[in-house]
Design an enzyme around this catalytic site. Structure first.
Site, PDB file in Angstrom:
ATOM      1  N   ASP A 193       0.877  -1.169   0.000  1.00  5.90           N
ATOM      2  CA  ASP A 193       0.000   0.000   0.000  1.00  5.90           C
ATOM      3  C   ASP A 193       0.907   1.208   0.000  1.00  5.90           C
ATOM      4  O   ASP A 193       1.458   1.565   1.036  1.00  5.90           O
ATOM      5  CB  ASP A 193      -0.905  -0.031   1.235  1.00  5.90           C
ATOM      6  CG  ASP A 193      -1.760   1.211   1.393  1.00  5.90           C
ATOM      7  OD1 ASP A 193      -1.714   2.073   0.506  1.00  5.90           O
ATOM      8  OD2 ASP A 193      -2.469   1.313   2.405  1.00  5.90           O
TER       9      ASP A 193
ATOM     10  N   GLU B 161      -0.052  10.699   1.228  1.00  4.28           N
ATOM     11  CA  GLU B 161      -1.436  10.232   1.145  1.00  4.28           C
ATOM     12  C   GLU B 161      -1.878   9.693   2.497  1.00  4.28           C
ATOM     13  O   GLU B 161      -2.998   9.929   2.939  1.00  4.28           O
ATOM     14  CB  GLU B 161      -1.552   9.142   0.066  1.00  4.28           C
ATOM     15  CG  GLU B 161      -2.989   8.761  -0.286  1.00  4.28           C
ATOM     16  CD  GLU B 161      -3.597   7.697   0.638  1.00  4.28           C
ATOM     17  OE1 GLU B 161      -4.820   7.502   0.585  1.00  4.28           O
ATOM     18  OE2 GLU B 161      -2.843   7.059   1.420  1.00  4.28           O
TER      19      GLU B 161
END
Lengths: 346, 337
Positions: free
Chosen positions: A172, A204
């Site tokens: 991820d 993010e």
């Protein structure tokens, strides 16, 4: 190549806010397929592959990962820490870590042995403040290497599992970055008319910050956001998307319905497998920032199914990444030969 | 020191083959006589001046997991072998069976957890190993019920002369015995590498029965809780403070004259030592001292932080002090009157 890239890049740190240190790995892999690299003011990496028309297509996957940050240096050379991004404290027990101080040093996160831990205490949920990194040095020694604010990550070598599945930390969203690399390779072969911006965004995990600046800088006509989604495990509902069954296409308010429909049509036409999920509102992805960039950007979101998200043993199937990369290249190729305004017109 | 090689081998209790084979090959290199008994204990004999029968013991086995079921999607359910704190299993890499099939023990994504679930450890019953298989059939080709599973954890040196490894309990003791046997001391003793200590001190029972020792010296990796927020009197041992002498644990009350005498030897020879101040835990001494008509015993240990986890930590200095002290005890015991 795909596996090599992921094994390589997942072993390095890109903790949110510290993505500037290992950019050379991205450059090494993206340079052969792109024309230029620019960074925006927040540090996102924008690899551009020039086209022949004026159209701008942005692909976005975040390069940052969750990590740990030292908050205090204790007697005995132990370190207290907080998290950068969302981490379940239970996933940190008995892990090895790398501490990125003046030099990189090794440490472990232990736990008090059972004989000094009551049954009651063991059942209580762990908090980050209950855990310590053991550096093996004295306080005085470790103070010369580590400061408050120094970051650390779990140390985990990527693992090849059966077939095309791998397990690593930070898949991820390195899996999403790998999709961009696959698309770049494909488009280099079949050529493209649009200008393509492969964007490895920063921060993010701490609130989709990087995509704001890179989206503004690029000012794309459309954006394809690449993320990871929750892959099915025994503790999840039976309808959850599974590994090895293609990208997860998202439906919901953050995504342009007509563009999403076009992508699905093209996947069907070329026999790329797909799965679906609905995300009616907040997505927790770069689409949050990109959709409302400037006057608005039509977005689609494609996610690679991933198990054990935000642990050091995130698991994906490389086949999903390959399929997604190829499907996007085909999608872009078809868009190049279509009237985009007509597709997007409400 | 044989710790790197020894800790990187798999030897979950009941499946000590790799460790036994390694020890056998080392004993051949050393040129030491040995045999393997019916349970799988390796019994080596260092011949020399003899005053009494001394058995120096360390266990080859380690805590780990065992496969108990393969589910319809190819995930593997398991049980613990020996005392494993369920909290150490979250997000770990493991190796399954003789072919060392790589797998991971994952955890639900933090995003999908309720507030109450966050930070909580799951019971072993709720955990599973993922080998990347796509079906029950695929998993069954690679893994069988009954396969032993060990943690994947390599040997790392770090900090101030510290090491991180799995299975320091009790490959540390095994390594010490191999060093003692390599010294070719003119003092008679049996170096015994036992099986199945972690599942109830099984191997030491039959080894002691065969050897009828007058004195059993158990070399161990032992609990060390010298971390923040643990009060001094609960630390049991402190890393870097020397060989740990046991006073009492769950399986043995040590003869205080022997303990004091060994402390005296340590002081005379300038060997750093400390007392193990917890009465929790137990080891092979618990069965050796009850063998036949009874035997005197002592336990000397290398303190290990995070014992029974994949990231146990020990000090090379402590280890070396255990080697030195064990050697002096053997020499002293066989000196004769």
């Amino acid at each position: 190549m795909l596996k090599e890239f992921l094994f390589d890049i997942c072993s390095e740190q890109f903790v949110a806010g510290f993505e500037h240190l290992n950019g050379h790995i991205l450059t090494k892999y993206f340079e052969p397929y792109t024309d230029s690299l620019e960074k925006d003011n927040l540090g996102s990496y924008i690899f551009k592959a020039k086209g022949t028309n004026e159209r701008k297509i942005m692909l976005a996957a975040h390069i940052d990962e969750i990590g740990l940050m030292v908050t205090k240096i204790l007697e005995g050379g132990f370190l207290s820490f907080t998290s950068v991004g969302g981490i379940n404290p239970a996933s940190l027990v008995a892990q090895e870590v790398t501490i990125f101080g003046k030099e990189n040093i090794f440490g472990v996160i232990g736990i008090k042995p059972p004989h000094v831990t009551s049954e009651e205490e063991r059942k209580k949920p762990l908090k980050l403040k209950d855990l310590y990194i053991d550096t093996g040095y004295t306080k005085e020694e470790v103070e010369k290497i580590v400061k408050v604010g120094t970051i650390a990550t779990v140390k985990r070598e990527a693992i090849a599992l059966q077939g095309s599945r791998i397990s690593a930390k930070a898949l991820d969203d390195r899996a999403g970055v790998a999709v961009m690399l696959e698309t770049a390779k494909e488009l280099k072969k079949i050529s493209h008319k649009s200008n393509i911006y492969y964007t490895a965004t920063v921060q993010e995990e701490t609130g989709q910050r990087g995509a704001y600046a890179s989206g503004y800088k690029i000012n794309p006509d459309i954006a394809i956001v690449l993320e990871v989604g929750f892959g099915k495990t025994p503790d999840m509902p039976s309808h959850s998307p599974g590994l090895g069954k293609g990208p997860i296409v998202s439906y919901g308010g953050r995504f342009n319905p007509k563009l999403t429909k076009k992508f699905v049509e093209i996947c069907k036409k070329y026999n790329y497998p797909m799965q679906y999920e609905v995300v009616p509102a907040r997505t927790g992805t770069d689409a949050e920032a990109l959709q409302i960039n400037r006057e608005g950007v039509p977005c689609i979101l494609l996610s690679i199914p991933l198990r054990y998200m935000h642990t050091s043993v995130e698991t994906v199937d490389l086949a999903d990444i390959e399929i997604t990369g190829k499907a996007i290249a085909r999608f872009i190729n078809e868009l190049d030969n279509s009237d985009l305004e007509e597709i997007l017109c409400f | 020191m044989f710790l790197k090689e020894l800790t990187e081998l798999s030897g979950v209790a009941g499946c000590e083959y790799e460790v036994r084979d390694y020890i056998k090959s080392k004993l051949r290199e050393i040129g030491c006589e040995f045999y393997v008994d019916k349970l799988g204990n390796v019994i080596a004999h260092n011949k020399g001046r003899k005053n009494k029968t001394i058995m120096v013991a360390a266990h080859m086995d380690e805590v780990g997991l065992i496969v108990k079921h393969i589910d319809s999607d190819g995930f593997i359910k398991f049980d613990a072998v020996g005392g494993i704190d369920q909290r150490v299993l979250n997000s770990k890499a493991v190796l399954i069976g003789e072919n060392k099939i790589a797998g991971v023990i994952g955890s639900k994504a933090v995003h999908l957890m309720t507030q109450e679930e966050r930070g909580k450890s799951l019971p072993i019953d709720k955990l599973y190993i993922d080998i990347g298989s796509t079906s029950k059939e695929e998993t069954e080709k690679l893994v069988s019920v009954g396969d032993y599973v060990s943690f994947k954890s390599d040997y790392v040196e770090f900090g101030n002369n510290l090491i991180k490894a799995k299975a320091l309990d009790d490959r540390a003791g095994c390594s010490v015995i191999l060093e003692l046997l390599s010294m070719k001391l003119d003092a008679d003793f049996y170096g015994v590498f036992t099986v199945m200590e972690e599942v109830g001190l099984r191997g030491a029972v039959t080894a002691a029965y065969q050897l009828e020792p007058d004195f059993g010296l158990v070399l161990e990796g032992t609990v060390c809780a010298d971390m923040p927020e643990v009060e001094d009197h609960n630390k049991s041992t402190i890393i870097g403070k020397g060989a740990a002498l046991s006073l009492m644990d769950n399986t043995t009350v040590y003869d205080i004259d022997i303990v004091r005498n060994i402390a005296k030897i340590a002081e005379e020879k300038n060997i750093q030592y400390q007392y193990r101040t917890s009465s929790a835990g137990g080891n092979d001494a618990g069965v050796i001292h009850k063998s036949k008509e009874g035997a005197k015993v002592m336990s000397i240990s290398v303190p290990c932080r995070y014992i029974h986890s994949p990231v146990s930590v020990a000090s090379k200095d402590d280890y070396n002090n255990v080697v030195k002290l064990a050697k002096e005890i053997i020499l002293e015991s066989q000196k004769g009157e």
